[in-house]
Scaffold this motif. Sequence first.
Motif, short mmCIF file in Angstrom:
data_model
loop_
_atom_site.label_atom_id
_atom_site.label_comp_id
_atom_site.label_asym_id
_atom_site.label_seq_id
_atom_site.Cartn_x
_atom_site.Cartn_y
_atom_site.Cartn_z
N ASP A 144 0.83 -1.20 0.00
CA ASP A 144 0.00 0.00 0.00
C ASP A 144 0.87 1.26 0.00
OD1 ASP A 144 -1.85 2.00 0.36
OD2 ASP A 144 -2.99 0.94 1.90
N MET A 145 1.14 1.76 -1.20
CA MET A 145 2.00 2.93 -1.33
C MET A 145 1.35 4.19 -0.75
SD MET A 145 4.76 1.76 -2.83
CE MET A 145 4.44 0.39 -1.69
N TRP A 146 0.03 4.29 -0.84
CA TRP A 146 -0.64 5.46 -0.29
C TRP A 146 -0.49 5.49 1.23
CZ3 TRP A 146 -1.80 10.14 -0.10
CH2 TRP A 146 -2.76 10.65 0.77
N ARG A 147 -0.62 4.33 1.86
CA ARG A 147 -0.45 4.28 3.32
C ARG A 147 0.95 4.73 3.69
NH1 ARG A 147 -2.61 1.77 8.03
NH2 ARG A 147 -4.45 1.33 6.80
N ILE A 183 1.72 8.27 5.76
CA ILE A 183 2.33 8.27 7.08
C ILE A 183 3.58 9.15 7.10
CG2 ILE A 183 3.54 6.83 8.77
CD1 ILE A 183 1.55 4.58 8.08
N ILE A 184 4.47 9.01 6.11
CA ILE A 184 5.67 9.84 6.15
C ILE A 184 5.31 11.32 5.94
CG2 ILE A 184 7.16 7.94 5.44
CD1 ILE A 184 7.47 9.30 2.71
N ASP A 185 4.26 11.57 5.17
CA ASP A 185 3.82 12.95 4.95
C ASP A 185 3.32 13.58 6.24
OD1 ASP A 185 3.38 15.11 3.09
OD2 ASP A 185 1.23 14.68 3.20
N ASP A 232 -1.44 8.59 -8.30
CA ASP A 232 -2.39 7.49 -8.45
C ASP A 232 -3.11 7.60 -9.80
OD1 ASP A 232 -3.68 5.16 -7.69
OD2 ASP A 232 -5.26 6.20 -6.59
N ASP A 233 -2.40 8.14 -10.79
CA ASP A 233 -2.96 8.35 -12.13
C ASP A 233 -2.55 7.18 -13.02
OD1 ASP A 233 -3.65 9.15 -14.68
OD2 ASP A 233 -2.87 11.19 -14.47
N ARG A 234 -3.53 6.37 -13.43
CA ARG A 234 -3.21 5.18 -14.23
C ARG A 234 -2.78 5.53 -15.65
NH1 ARG A 234 -3.19 3.89 -9.70
NH2 ARG A 234 -4.03 1.98 -8.77
N ASP A 235 -2.93 6.76 -16.05
CA ASP A 235 -2.37 7.19 -17.34
C ASP A 235 -0.86 7.40 -17.24
OD1 ASP A 235 -4.81 7.15 -18.66
OD2 ASP A 235 -5.27 9.24 -18.15
N VAL A 236 -0.37 7.49 -16.01
CA VAL A 236 1.07 7.67 -15.79
C VAL A 236 1.73 6.33 -15.49
CG1 VAL A 236 2.81 8.79 -14.33
CG2 VAL A 236 0.73 10.03 -14.96
N TRP A 289 6.73 1.58 5.82
CA TRP A 289 5.57 1.85 6.65
C TRP A 289 4.30 1.15 6.14
CZ3 TRP A 289 5.78 4.49 11.22
CH2 TRP A 289 6.96 5.19 11.49
N GLU A 290 4.45 0.14 5.32
CA GLU A 290 3.30 -0.49 4.68
C GLU A 290 2.26 -1.03 5.66
OE1 GLU A 290 3.84 -3.10 1.10
OE2 GLU A 290 5.92 -2.92 1.74
N ILE A 291 2.71 -1.55 6.80
CA ILE A 291 1.75 -2.11 7.77
C ILE A 291 1.57 -1.19 8.96
CG2 ILE A 291 2.10 -4.50 7.05
CD1 ILE A 291 3.91 -4.88 9.50
N GLY A 292 2.04 0.06 8.86
CA GLY A 292 1.80 1.03 9.92
C GLY A 292 0.31 1.24 10.12
N THR A 293 -0.08 1.38 11.38
CA THR A 293 -1.49 1.57 11.70
C THR A 293 -1.59 2.23 13.08
OG1 THR A 293 -3.65 0.44 11.79
CG2 THR A 293 -1.78 -0.72 12.76
N LEU A 294 -2.78 2.30 13.63
CA LEU A 294 -2.95 2.74 15.01
C LEU A 294 -3.03 1.51 15.90
CD1 LEU A 294 -5.58 5.63 14.67
CD2 LEU A 294 -3.08 5.72 14.47
N GLY A 295 -2.43 1.59 17.05
CA GLY A 295 -2.44 0.43 17.93
C GLY A 295 -1.82 0.71 19.27
N ASP A 296 -1.42 -0.37 19.94
CA ASP A 296 -0.87 -0.31 21.29
C ASP A 296 0.64 -0.10 21.18
OD1 ASP A 296 0.10 -0.84 23.86
OD2 ASP A 296 -1.50 -2.27 24.27
#
Length: 345
Positions: free
Chosen positions: A68-71, A75-77, A94-98, A231-238
């Motif tokens: 998940d590149m957007w995730r 996160i880094i943003d 996220d432009d599929r023409d690119v 950071w692909e599996i970064g999320t909210l948690g403990d």
Amino acid sequence: MSEQTVVGFDVPLVEAWMAEHTRLEPPCQWVRLEGGHSNLTYELTDSAGEHAVIRRPPQGELLPKAHDMWREFRIIDALYPVGVPVPEPIGYCDDRDVCDKHFYVMGKVAGEALYTAELTAPRLDEEARSRVGESFMSVLAHLHSVVPADVGLDDLGRHDGYVARQIKTWYGSWTASAEAAEYDSPRLHALHDHLVANLPEQGPARVVHGDYGVHNVMVDDSGVIAAVLDWEIGTLGDPLADFAYALNAWAESSDGPLAAATAPTTLPGFASRHDLVGYYADRTGADMSNLGYYRAFNSFKTACIIHGVYARYKLGMKSTDGVDMPALFDRIVVSIDRAEAFIAQ
């Protein structure tokens, strides 16, 4: 690198997008970087000499939430402006023409991840090694101090039940893999029951990395963490679960001959796990009374993950060429042993 050897990107299309949407000045030199969980990753050098990194998922069909590149970019943003050491976010597309898959561009960070003792020994002297542990924990403490709502990450994941959901997921993996693996363990089931019955109350949710280790951070030549990657599996948690994962992954020479021969943190000069606990507790004020539980949970999870991998090998879903199957099986048993030992502490 010529355009013909760049895999996964139409170089003219992508460079035209960069020229319009980022500060980079194409044309660029493209150099493939290895690693990164099979994502296609290249170092870019633009015509002005600026270095950056571009990253996209692998080619072919993917699982819905994998790569998940957007995730990662999101996160880094969010973390870059508040001083958590991450690469500078430069642009997301996220432009599929690119491109047929989404991708992002980030700043290039100096330093290297630590993979093996052999590679680390000549690069970091003992003085530099002595700084790594404290910097490593300072960064994690900083990450866990960030309030998700303050950086726009309040909806990154559920706020409650992080460990409970993880236990359910990985126990489900174990039971689903038992027949193919030709191995089940009453000890694993007992661990599951104990973890469920003794679940600590979770405090406020924080951003958790999920795979925080020296293989996923860039360490500069002085032993300071320059950036946290992947950071692909970064999320909210403990946060204590995230901390205990990092603690378990930090090998010591007493962990056995295999760790002593291969793990970078077994070299002279690196901090001990006891030191890491002190660094993290000092910076966060976290209550460590349930640390044994969190370490047991992570060892239970590790056993389930390796068990699933072992099952896929047994089914022939992955080639076993060069794979030491008995050693892989032993890692399942050792993870169960360690989980039981942490509970007994």
